[in-house]
Design a protein around this motif. Sequence first.
Motif, mmCIF file in Angstrom:
data_model
loop_
_atom_site.group_PDB
_atom_site.id
_atom_site.type_symbol
_atom_site.label_atom_id
_atom_site.label_comp_id
_atom_site.label_asym_id
_atom_site.label_seq_id
_atom_site.Cartn_x
_atom_site.Cartn_y
_atom_site.Cartn_z
ATOM 1 N N ARG A 36 0.848 -1.190 0.000
ATOM 2 C CA ARG A 36 0.000 0.000 0.000
ATOM 3 C C ARG A 36 0.883 1.238 0.000
ATOM 4 N NH1 ARG A 36 -2.091 0.007 6.262
ATOM 5 N NH2 ARG A 36 -0.331 1.185 7.040
ATOM 6 N N VAL A 37 0.301 2.342 -0.429
ATOM 7 C CA VAL A 37 1.021 3.603 -0.504
ATOM 8 C C VAL A 37 0.516 4.491 0.620
ATOM 9 C CG1 VAL A 37 1.496 5.628 -1.916
ATOM 10 C CG2 VAL A 37 1.289 3.379 -2.989
ATOM 11 N N GLY A 38 1.431 4.966 1.445
ATOM 12 C CA GLY A 38 1.070 5.818 2.574
ATOM 13 C C GLY A 38 1.594 7.229 2.384
ATOM 14 N N ILE A 39 1.880 7.891 3.493
ATOM 15 C CA ILE A 39 2.303 9.288 3.425
ATOM 16 C C ILE A 39 3.697 9.460 2.841
ATOM 17 C CG2 ILE A 39 0.827 10.037 5.318
ATOM 18 C CD1 ILE A 39 3.294 10.027 7.110
ATOM 19 N N GLU A 43 5.415 2.291 -2.005
ATOM 20 C CA GLU A 43 4.689 1.072 -1.643
ATOM 21 C C GLU A 43 5.412 0.394 -0.481
ATOM 22 O OE1 GLU A 43 4.322 -1.464 -5.004
ATOM 23 O OE2 GLU A 43 2.621 -0.356 -5.801
ATOM 24 N N THR A 44 4.664 0.041 0.554
ATOM 25 C CA THR A 44 5.248 -0.660 1.688
ATOM 26 C C THR A 44 4.390 -1.864 2.041
ATOM 27 O OG1 THR A 44 4.067 0.719 3.288
ATOM 28 C CG2 THR A 44 6.286 1.420 2.677
ATOM 29 N N THR A 45 5.060 -2.888 2.549
ATOM 30 C CA THR A 45 4.374 -4.066 3.066
ATOM 31 C C THR A 45 4.534 -4.061 4.586
ATOM 32 O OG1 THR A 45 6.351 -5.423 2.902
ATOM 33 C CG2 THR A 45 4.895 -5.383 0.973
ATOM 34 N N ARG A 46 3.954 -5.060 5.251
ATOM 35 C CA ARG A 46 4.109 -5.158 6.706
ATOM 36 C C ARG A 46 5.574 -5.220 7.102
ATOM 37 N NH1 ARG A 46 1.029 -9.967 6.842
ATOM 38 N NH2 ARG A 46 -0.957 -9.305 6.062
ATOM 39 N N GLY A 47 6.353 -6.003 6.375
ATOM 40 C CA GLY A 47 7.776 -6.142 6.680
ATOM 41 C C GLY A 47 8.527 -4.829 6.519
ATOM 42 N N ASP A 48 8.189 -4.067 5.476
ATOM 43 C CA ASP A 48 8.816 -2.757 5.290
ATOM 44 C C ASP A 48 8.492 -1.831 6.456
ATOM 45 O OD1 ASP A 48 9.736 -3.570 2.764
ATOM 46 O OD2 ASP A 48 7.913 -2.827 1.783
ATOM 47 N N ARG A 49 7.242 -1.845 6.878
ATOM 48 C CA ARG A 49 6.833 -0.982 7.991
ATOM 49 C C ARG A 49 7.497 -1.433 9.293
ATOM 50 N NH1 ARG A 49 2.245 -1.275 4.776
ATOM 51 N NH2 ARG A 49 1.270 -2.915 6.008
ATOM 52 N N PHE A 51 10.495 -2.805 9.469
ATOM 53 C CA PHE A 51 11.876 -2.337 9.350
ATOM 54 C C PHE A 51 11.963 -0.838 9.641
ATOM 55 C CE2 PHE A 51 15.336 -0.520 6.823
ATOM 56 C CZ PHE A 51 16.399 -1.185 7.392
ATOM 57 N N ILE A 52 11.059 -0.050 9.079
ATOM 58 C CA ILE A 52 11.041 1.394 9.324
ATOM 59 C C ILE A 52 10.836 1.661 10.810
ATOM 60 C CG2 ILE A 52 9.722 3.512 8.902
ATOM 61 C CD1 ILE A 52 9.184 2.382 6.049
ATOM 62 N N THR A 53 9.957 0.894 11.440
ATOM 63 C CA THR A 53 9.698 1.067 12.868
ATOM 64 C C THR A 53 10.927 0.740 13.703
ATOM 65 O OG1 THR A 53 7.352 0.573 12.593
ATOM 66 C CG2 THR A 53 8.260 0.277 14.786
ATOM 67 N N LEU A 54 11.595 -0.373 13.410
ATOM 68 C CA LEU A 54 12.785 -0.756 14.181
ATOM 69 C C LEU A 54 13.913 0.257 14.000
ATOM 70 C CD1 LEU A 54 12.832 -4.609 13.596
ATOM 71 C CD2 LEU A 54 12.203 -3.389 15.688
ATOM 72 N N LEU A 55 14.100 0.717 12.767
ATOM 73 C CA LEU A 55 15.151 1.692 12.506
ATOM 74 C C LEU A 55 14.843 3.016 13.204
ATOM 75 C CD1 LEU A 55 17.775 1.959 10.897
ATOM 76 C CD2 LEU A 55 16.421 2.831 9.009
ATOM 77 N N ALA A 84 2.951 2.727 16.196
ATOM 78 C CA ALA A 84 1.533 2.797 15.843
ATOM 79 C C ALA A 84 1.315 3.754 14.674
ATOM 80 C CB ALA A 84 0.719 3.247 17.057
ATOM 81 N N ALA A 85 2.025 4.872 14.682
ATOM 82 C CA ALA A 85 1.900 5.833 13.580
ATOM 83 C C ALA A 85 2.424 5.260 12.266
ATOM 84 C CB ALA A 85 2.641 7.122 13.940
ATOM 85 N N VAL A 86 3.550 4.568 12.325
ATOM 86 C CA VAL A 86 4.120 3.992 11.105
ATOM 87 C C VAL A 86 3.175 2.944 10.527
ATOM 88 C CG1 VAL A 86 5.971 2.494 10.221
ATOM 89 C CG2 VAL A 86 6.532 4.467 11.627
ATOM 90 N N PHE A 87 2.670 2.060 11.363
ATOM 91 C CA PHE A 87 1.794 1.004 10.843
ATOM 92 C C PHE A 87 0.448 1.562 10.403
ATOM 93 C CE2 PHE A 87 4.883 -1.910 12.474
ATOM 94 C CZ PHE A 87 4.778 -2.977 11.597
ATOM 95 N N ARG A 88 0.058 2.702 10.902
ATOM 96 C CA ARG A 88 -1.222 3.300 10.499
ATOM 97 C C ARG A 88 -1.103 4.111 9.220
ATOM 98 N NH1 ARG A 88 -5.472 4.339 8.704
ATOM 99 N NH2 ARG A 88 -7.077 5.635 9.623
ATOM 100 N N TRP A 89 -0.052 4.945 9.111
ATOM 101 C CA TRP A 89 -0.015 5.916 8.022
ATOM 102 C C TRP A 89 1.079 5.733 6.986
ATOM 103 C CZ3 TRP A 89 -0.883 8.586 12.959
ATOM 104 C CH2 TRP A 89 -2.223 8.881 13.144
ATOM 105 N N VAL A 90 2.038 4.849 7.216
ATOM 106 C CA VAL A 90 3.124 4.721 6.225
ATOM 107 C C VAL A 90 2.799 3.639 5.237
ATOM 108 C CG1 VAL A 90 5.553 4.138 5.915
ATOM 109 C CG2 VAL A 90 4.862 5.673 7.735
#
Length: 90
Positions: A36-39, A43-49, A51-55, A84-90
């Motif tokens: 999905r495409v967020g802010i 395009e990001t998947t659960r795994g991408d989100r 990774f972004i969250t951990l980083l 929570a913000a990353v998984f909701r809006w990214v």
Amino acid sequence: MSWMAWTTPTAIFFAVIAALLVTFTVLAVKFPETPRVGILRIETTRGDRLFITLLGSAFINLIWLGFEVGPQPYALLACLVYAAAVFRWV
């Protein structure tokens, strides 16, 4: 592995990361996802989100330590809000 400082918090940290990876792998197999495409407009998947969250959480903790914002356990709350913000809006 006597050269490593395996303290309880270190073991918990690595166990949580391992559990997250296993959980996200099982979710990807049981519930295939579509990117999905967020802010960020990528395009990001659960795994991408994840990774972004951990980083981002690593940087939040480093900044928290560097600027001595407060007790370090409170950084966990900031990281949870960030996740929570990353998984909701990214």
